[in-house]
Design an enzyme around this catalytic site. Structure first.
Site, PDB file in Angstrom:
ATOM      1  N   CYS A  23       1.123   3.287  11.052  1.00 30.58           N
ATOM      2  CA  CYS A  23       1.913   4.335  10.411  1.00 30.58           C
ATOM      3  C   CYS A  23       2.664   5.122  11.482  1.00 30.58           C
ATOM      4  CB  CYS A  23       1.005   5.269   9.620  1.00 30.58           C
ATOM      5  SG  CYS A  23       1.941   6.558   8.787  1.00 30.58           S
TER       6      CYS A  23
ATOM      7  N   GLY B 229       8.633  -5.716   3.627  1.00 33.24           N
ATOM      8  CA  GLY B 229       9.755  -4.980   4.208  1.00 33.24           C
ATOM      9  C   GLY B 229      11.066  -5.341   3.549  1.00 33.24           C
ATOM     10  N   GLY B 230      11.456  -4.545   2.575  1.00 29.23           N
ATOM     11  CA  GLY B 230      12.789  -4.712   2.012  1.00 29.23           C
ATOM     12  C   GLY B 230      12.951  -5.809   0.991  1.00 29.23           C
TER      13      GLY B 230
ATOM     14  N   LYS C 169      -3.563   2.676  -2.474  1.00 27.40           N
ATOM     15  CA  LYS C 169      -3.053   3.604  -1.455  1.00 27.40           C
ATOM     16  C   LYS C 169      -4.143   3.774  -0.412  1.00 27.40           C
ATOM     17  CE  LYS C 169      -0.579   7.636  -0.287  1.00 27.40           C
ATOM     18  NZ  LYS C 169       0.038   6.876   0.821  1.00 27.40           N
ATOM     19  N   SER C 170      -3.741   3.903   0.845  1.00 24.37           N
ATOM     20  CA  SER C 170      -4.708   3.958   1.932  1.00 24.37           C
ATOM     21  C   SER C 170      -5.701   5.113   1.758  1.00 24.37           C
ATOM     22  CB  SER C 170      -3.987   4.124   3.269  1.00 24.37           C
ATOM     23  OG  SER C 170      -3.084   3.061   3.455  1.00 24.37           O
TER      24      SER C 170
ATOM     25  N   SER D  65       0.835  -1.205   0.000  1.00 24.76           N
ATOM     26  CA  SER D  65       0.000   0.000   0.000  1.00 24.76           C
ATOM     27  C   SER D  65       0.868   1.252   0.000  1.00 24.76           C
ATOM     28  CB  SER D  65      -0.907   0.005   1.219  1.00 24.76           C
ATOM     29  OG  SER D  65      -1.699   1.165   1.213  1.00 24.76           O
TER      30      SER D  65
ATOM     31  N   ASN E 243      10.055   7.882   4.281  1.00 26.92           N
ATOM     32  CA  ASN E 243       8.896   8.592   3.741  1.00 26.92           C
ATOM     33  C   ASN E 243       7.962   9.057   4.821  1.00 26.92           C
ATOM     34  OD1 ASN E 243       5.935   7.378   3.587  1.00 26.92           O
ATOM     35  ND2 ASN E 243       7.375   5.661   3.701  1.00 26.92           N
TER      36      ASN E 243
ATOM     37  N   THR F  65       9.476  -0.542  -1.639  1.00 29.78           N
ATOM     38  CA  THR F  65      10.724   0.111  -2.005  1.00 29.78           C
ATOM     39  C   THR F  65      11.452  -0.634  -3.128  1.00 29.78           C
ATOM     40  OG1 THR F  65      10.818   0.865   0.263  1.00 29.78           O
ATOM     41  CG2 THR F  65      12.822   1.103  -1.011  1.00 29.78           C
TER      42      THR F  65
HETATM   43  C1  LIG Z   1       6.225   6.147  -0.289  1.00 30.80           C
HETATM   44  C2  LIG Z   1       5.552   5.162   0.611  1.00 30.80           C
HETATM   45  C3  LIG Z   1       4.213   5.320   0.916  1.00 30.80           C
HETATM   46  C4  LIG Z   1       3.580   4.426   1.754  1.00 30.80           C
HETATM   47  N1  LIG Z   1       2.247   4.591   2.023  1.00 30.80           N
HETATM   48  C5  LIG Z   1       1.594   3.668   2.757  1.00 30.80           C
HETATM   49  C6  LIG Z   1       0.197   3.747   2.936  1.00 30.80           C
HETATM   50  O1  LIG Z   1      -0.472   4.652   2.450  1.00 30.80           O
HETATM   51  N2  LIG Z   1      -0.405   2.795   3.681  1.00 30.80           N
HETATM   52  C7  LIG Z   1       0.294   1.753   4.221  1.00 30.80           C
HETATM   53  O2  LIG Z   1      -0.314   0.901   4.856  1.00 30.80           O
HETATM   54  N3  LIG Z   1       1.623   1.631   4.061  1.00 30.80           N
HETATM   55  C8  LIG Z   1       2.283   2.565   3.331  1.00 30.80           C
HETATM   56  N4  LIG Z   1       3.640   2.438   3.140  1.00 30.80           N
HETATM   57  C9  LIG Z   1       4.344   1.285   3.720  1.00 30.80           C
HETATM   58  C10 LIG Z   1       4.479   0.153   2.704  1.00 30.80           C
HETATM   59  O3  LIG Z   1       3.243  -0.369   2.358  1.00 30.80           O
HETATM   60  C11 LIG Z   1       5.357  -0.979   3.263  1.00 30.80           C
HETATM   61  O4  LIG Z   1       4.740  -1.517   4.402  1.00 30.80           O
HETATM   62  C12 LIG Z   1       6.738  -0.509   3.613  1.00 30.80           C
HETATM   63  O5  LIG Z   1       7.209   0.368   2.626  1.00 30.80           O
HETATM   64  C13 LIG Z   1       7.745  -1.642   3.776  1.00 30.80           C
HETATM   65  O6  LIG Z   1       7.935  -2.337   2.587  1.00 30.80           O
HETATM   66  P1  LIG Z   1       9.161  -2.055   1.559  1.00 30.80           P
HETATM   67  O7  LIG Z   1      10.417  -2.111   2.339  1.00 30.80           O
HETATM   68  O8  LIG Z   1       9.027  -3.118   0.537  1.00 30.80           O
HETATM   69  O9  LIG Z   1       8.925  -0.698   0.997  1.00 30.80           O
HETATM   70  C14 LIG Z   1       4.307   3.349   2.312  1.00 30.80           C
HETATM   71  C15 LIG Z   1       5.655   3.191   2.006  1.00 30.80           C
HETATM   72  C16 LIG Z   1       6.288   4.078   1.173  1.00 30.80           C
HETATM   73  C17 LIG Z   1       7.736   3.879   0.874  1.00 30.80           C
END
Ligand SMILES: Cc1cc2nc3c(=O)[nH]c(=O)nc-3n(C[C@H](O)[C@H](O)[C@H](O)COP(=O)(O)O)c2cc1C
Ligand SMILES: Cc1cc2nc3c(=O)[nH]c(=O)nc-3n(C[C@H](O)[C@H](O)[C@H](O)COP(=O)(O)OP(=O)(O)OC[C@H]3O[C@@H](n4cnc5c(N)ncnc54)[C@H](O)[C@@H]3O)c2cc1C
Ligand SMILES: Cc1cc2nc3c(=O)[nH]c(=O)nc-3n(C[C@H](O)[C@H](O)[C@H](O)COP(=O)(O)OP(=O)(O)OC[C@H]3O[C@@H](n4cnc5c(N)ncnc54)[C@H](O)[C@@H]3O)c2cc1C
Ligand SMILES: Cc1cc2nc3c(=O)[nH]c(=O)nc-3n(C[C@H](O)[C@H](O)[C@H](O)COP(=O)(O)O)c2cc1C
Ligand code: FES
Ligand code: FES
Lengths: 251, 306, 306, 251
Positions: free
Chosen positions: C130, C245-246, C47-48, C23, C71, C268
């Site tokens: 969050c 996560g990652g 997106k949420s 998301s 972020n 990411t």
């Molecule tokens: C730019 C950005 C915006 C995000 N917006 C949301 C969001 O709106 N709702 C949510 O539940 N998580 C949000 N996240 C968290 C991601 O869904 C995810 O849990 C987090 O980035 C870890 O995963 P990753 O390391 O693969 O990025 C956001 C992350 C990023 C980087």
């Protein structure tokens, strides 16, 4: 993880494990070998053949005992190479005591004209007999080769032949005597030290020898470096970090 | 190039520069401490010492990954009696030496402090924040405000040396814990210890790599978290903060100091850049200061605050 | 090469492969969701969405650093009414679409769910985690077991869709919170949201870069922490875990699944490897499975446990 | 952060800010400009000179107002370059509406023989008059150059001269008409779009235009790409993510 693809019995207590892996390895460096759920320990690469690398393992304690029970097809973890290797020069001599020969094997492979001295407790423990033809052997009982220590034998040879370098690996009291002998004859020496290791890349401080980290500053040290290392030949550090005196009788 | 000042005074201890080797990094012997000092550290910290000797966890204890390091060394150390013998004549080291003392019970800290030749040390750091050693730190509940207050008070009674309490970045109420330490007489907060714990699995072995399965995350991964902790602490407490976590360049060190750190610990940076990371970080700080017309490093402490 | 199965079934939702866009990543429009699906995602998350429209924080909202991303977007979204119009005809997307719903009060979650054309979605994800948006997630106390239980129960009453509760890696009692969600009727746990918060200071500006000063840490830095959370959750709860996560490579995805994840979110990773990261991760998983004679991805879920 | 080392007034509402920075910049790409404590927004590089880069800024809203108040010696943050630039070919034409000229300026610098059409509301808003000598100008009131829009003027020229490419930047309704016109005359077109941006590197989804991310898949799109983008010329997305209709009157 790499798969063991071949195993060779080098002596009753030493087996070489072969595996495929591309590593740019300099003689004298080492890798950390991981057996999952057991432990991780440093070993040198003793064979570099096309795609195959080999590690020769002396059965000693809990880790190497399990290592010896591994079969072809089993997997082990490898990270590295770590450390600083030997600085190779022609017209040199290697002096290996026991499993120390494993570190010198790739030196021998690289230097065509090298003089090889190997010491073993008895004839059955001699390593790489078929691999290296012109070895000068010595055993405690004299059953094979020279009767006496590697240091004694080196003392004989060094009088007659001038070496550019002497490379040595084996028990530390032996290394100490080799270095002293070489100093006397004004021959440069490089020896590979053994210290208990954890990280293998220079952060934890476990492998200290007088301020030098054996894992990255060594394991190979030169005479001039060793001159500044008071602990060399005298003190080692256990797993807990305790300083203990090196048993001078093990040579 | 103009001359700039990078020396700092931390709890009356004068450091030639603000870099300090973090505990657990090359702090096993006096000889290594000296080597680290020769490589530019403004102060050095010994590996944490407990009452009894400890072998620590089995290997693998320290591994690297894309974003830093994972470690679960498990406080291997020879115990206070032997450590006391190792850490003598510390003036030989050439820079201030900080003792690091851990314990399971309140009395342990006291015993270790009394056992060490404390007159040799410039300060005592107490980590209450290890995330991967049963009986110690977070795994022993030492990270709560109450436990922190109790242990700090106990230590305060037995030493006149500056006390640095080292905290975990995991705790959301890090400021509350820091205040408890301050109230109990701590002279500085070291922020932060390793984070997590984290786990890395080798997928061929289908097993966690560290023998303890989990370990503390350090290095680049930790830096933004550390910077935020320092920023918050700088506002919340009056005693100085020693910033630690992911510093390996001059820019990183300056960033931490702008967040509020009076000095900067370096651990994983030794892996990233070698044992002379201290010298490199200082040189980079000095160059940046010259380029940005800042003549005294002390002026940037807390500069990121309004 | 032998044929291997990478399809998974998550709460009765069939995914062609276990990758899910996380998301907040490319989930702003139906057109982008479709593009992500075309690039190989097994499912996508929007997106949420909150009850009212939100501009979110000012820029900079998303920045990168050596070990990942930071972020603080601040839940910018057009509010439920307009989102409901955007997210229609979701069968067009080609893969299951997961709604993400946030709120300040319990009622908000319900209102948003009722406002969305929920029949279009395959599941509803509720982030209670969050670390950088006032009024939401951790900053609104939604990460406690009690709040999690209450919100989940409320949502459970109004939807028959699978509910995924998304948790923070910061909370040490993550398993307790997960159990609260499970008890209240959640069908899966999404672990984890971004960590921290962290802060990055620009040293020339002498200011935190993000307009909100702090933000959530994601990417490589987060992975070992996420893997540990998933490993712990797998032991603690019965409902499936979606690992996030990652993850940016097939090895990372396999690592998470061995820790216990039934599917794997990617955020990411889009930055690290492009929008086709989903395809790349799947191809790498398949290749690894072939090399290691594993014919079904479902067999590796939890494999790192004894 | 970079230090502003020079400022040039291009028109009453446009200033160019020069700074030193090594960036490998392709015409059509953009950077994100950060003013601490205020905001961060996308801008193109309009000058590339030895060590100096320039950004031409139209005073429009809160951000660009503060930007205009910056003095030489002040610092701004720059990250990038981001996005995909123009695919440059000789024997082409650029069509710039208002500040859109900034994106095209480095195209003009690169293509020696390019035909330049610039549209401005009135004569005082014409940009780069001294910099580019052979511009074909048009103003709404006809006070300078052609009376009418850039599209009208392009329509005149394209009848007579065959271009390999038309590059356009300006208000989206104008771009839409340029593309339509070019299709009619079977000339390839590349246009640079403007969408609200956050990350600038393709993760947040803010800058979507029909499934294309303007920040990384664009900002420059070709005719064949635009043909598949329904939103082009019609819909843009606000800061909250709301889809809104583009005001067709602004051209
Ligand atoms: C730019 C950005 C915006 C995000 N917006 C949301 C969001 O709106 N709702 C949510 O539940 N998580 C949000 N996240 C968290 C991601 O869904 C995810 O849990 C987090 O980035 C870890 O995963 P990753 O390391 O693969 O990025 C956001 C992350 C990023 C980087
Ligand atoms: C650079 C280097 C290269 C080596 N190369 C080889 C080799 O090629 N072949 C070989 O058989 N052996 C080699 N060794 C030694 C090998 O690491 C030990 O023999 C092995 O770890 C013994 O483990 P164990 O559990 O079987 O025995 P234990 O009973 O646990 O230990 C026996 C002795 O091995 C040494 N040792 C144990 N653990 C470690 C450790 N983590 N780090 C360093 N030393 C340790 C100690 O001196 C210890 O007293 C090398 C050591 C070093 C430092
Ligand atoms: C790729 C690209 C290159 C650009 N290059 C230039 C340039 O070289 N010179 C120049 O003067 N302008 C350029 N712009 C437009 C510039 O970003 C906006 O004019 C500026 O952000 C206006 O901000 P403001 O606060 O002054 O006005 P506001 O009143 O806030 O906004 C006015 C309009 O600017 C646009 N805008 C505002 N914020 C953003 C944002 N974060 N991302 C995208 N668009 C935004 C919107 O269309 C908005 O309606 C470019 C835009 C893009 C997308
Ligand atoms: C291998 C290793 C061992 C450590 N041992 C200790 C320790 O004994 N005591 C302690 O307080 N911190 C210990 N730490 C934590 C560091 O002192 C430091 O707080 C942490 O590594 C973060 O800094 P860095 O990112 O610069 O490494 C250790 C860290 C590492 C990597
Ligand atoms: S083994 Fe860690 S420093 Fe050498
Ligand atoms: S601005 Fe974030 S995807 Fe384009």
């Amino acid at each position: 993880m790499v798969k063991i693809c071949d195993i060779r019995e080098e002596s009753p207590n030493v087996k070489t494990f072969f595996f495929e892996r591309k590593i740019h390895f300099n003689p004298g460096q080492f890798v950390m070998v991981w057996i999952p759920l057991l432990d991780e320990k440093p070993f040198t690469i003793s064979y570099i053949q096309e795609n195959l690398l080999g590690i020769s393992v002396l059965k000693k304690g809990p880790f190497t005992r399990v290592f010896h029970s591994k079969k072809a097809g089993d997997r082990i973890g490898i990270r590295g190479p770590y450390g600083k290797g030997f600085n190779l020069q022609i017209n040199s001599c290697v002096v290996g005591g026991g499993i120390g020969m494993a570190s010198l094997a790739t030196v021998i492979d690289t230097l065509p004209d090298v003089t090889i001295i190997q010491g073993a407790r008895n004839s059955s423990e001699i390593l790489y007999q078929k691999r290296f033809r012109n070895m000068r052997l010595c055993t405690e009982d004299g059953a094979v080769g020279f009767k006496g220590t590697t240091v004694d034998l080196l003392g004989e040879i060094i009088k007659k032949q001038h070496f550019r370098k002497v490379y040595a690996c084996g028990p530390e009291p032996m290394l100490y005597k080799v270095v002293e002998l070489c100093k006397k004859y004004d021959v440069d020496c490089e020896v590979s030290l053994d210290r208990y290791m954890k990280c293998g890349f220079g952060v934890c401080g476990q492998c200290d020898c007088s301020g030098q980290r054996v894992c990255v500053d060594g394991p190979v040290f030169t005479t001039s470096e060793l001159n500044k290392m008071e602990d060399f030949g005298k003190i080692t550090i256990t797993k807990t970090g305790e300083r203990v005196v090196i048993d001078k009788r093990i040579i | 190039m103009s001359k700039v000042n990078v020396s700092v005074t931390l709890c009356n201890i004068k450091l030639n520069n603000p870099t300090i080797s973090a505990s657990g990094i090359l702090g096993t012997t006096r000889a290594l401490l000296k080597r680290v000092a020769e490589n530019g550290a403004g102060a050095v910290t010994i590996k944490s010492i407990s009452r009894e000797p400890r072998e620590g966890h089995k290997n693998p204890t320290v591994i690297t990954f894309e974003a830093g390091m994972l470690n679960a060394v498990g406080y291997s150390n020879p115990g206070v009696d032997k450590a006391a013998r190792e850490f003598t004549n510390l003036q030989d080291v050439g820079v201030p030496v900080i003792a690091s003392v851990v314990g399971t019970h309140k009395d342990d800290f006291v015993r270790v402090i009394e056992g060490l030749s404390v007159t040799e040390f410039s300060a005592i750091e107490i980590p209450l924040s290890c995330p991967h050693t049963p009986g110690f730190g977070l795994l022993a509940g030492q990270g709560t405000p109450q436990a922190t207050f109790d242990i700090t008070s106990e230590v305060r009674k037995v030493t006149g040396l500056p006390i640095f309490i080292k905290l975990s970045p995991n705790i959301s109420e890090i400021c509350t814990v820091a205040k408890a330490a301050e109230d109990a007489g701590a002279n500085a907060i070291t922020a932060v210890n390793s984070m997590g714990p984290g786990m890395i699995i080798n997928i061929e072995a289908q097993k966690p790599i560290l023998s303890f399965q989990v370990g503390g995350v350090t290095g680049d991964a930790l830096r933004p978290i550390a910077v935020r902790c320092i920023y918050d602490l700088y506002k919340a407490i009056k005693i100085p903060v020693i910033g630690v976590g992911g510093v390996s360049t001059g820019r990183h060190a300056i960033e931490m100091m702008m967040a509020g750190a009076s000095a900067v610990g370096i651990g994983t940076g030794v892996y990233y850049r070698g044992i002379d990371v201290f010298k490199k970080v200082c040189e980079e700080m000095i160059q940046w200061m010259q380029e940005n017309s800042i003549d005294d490093i002390n002026k940037i402490v807390g500069a990121a605050h309004d």
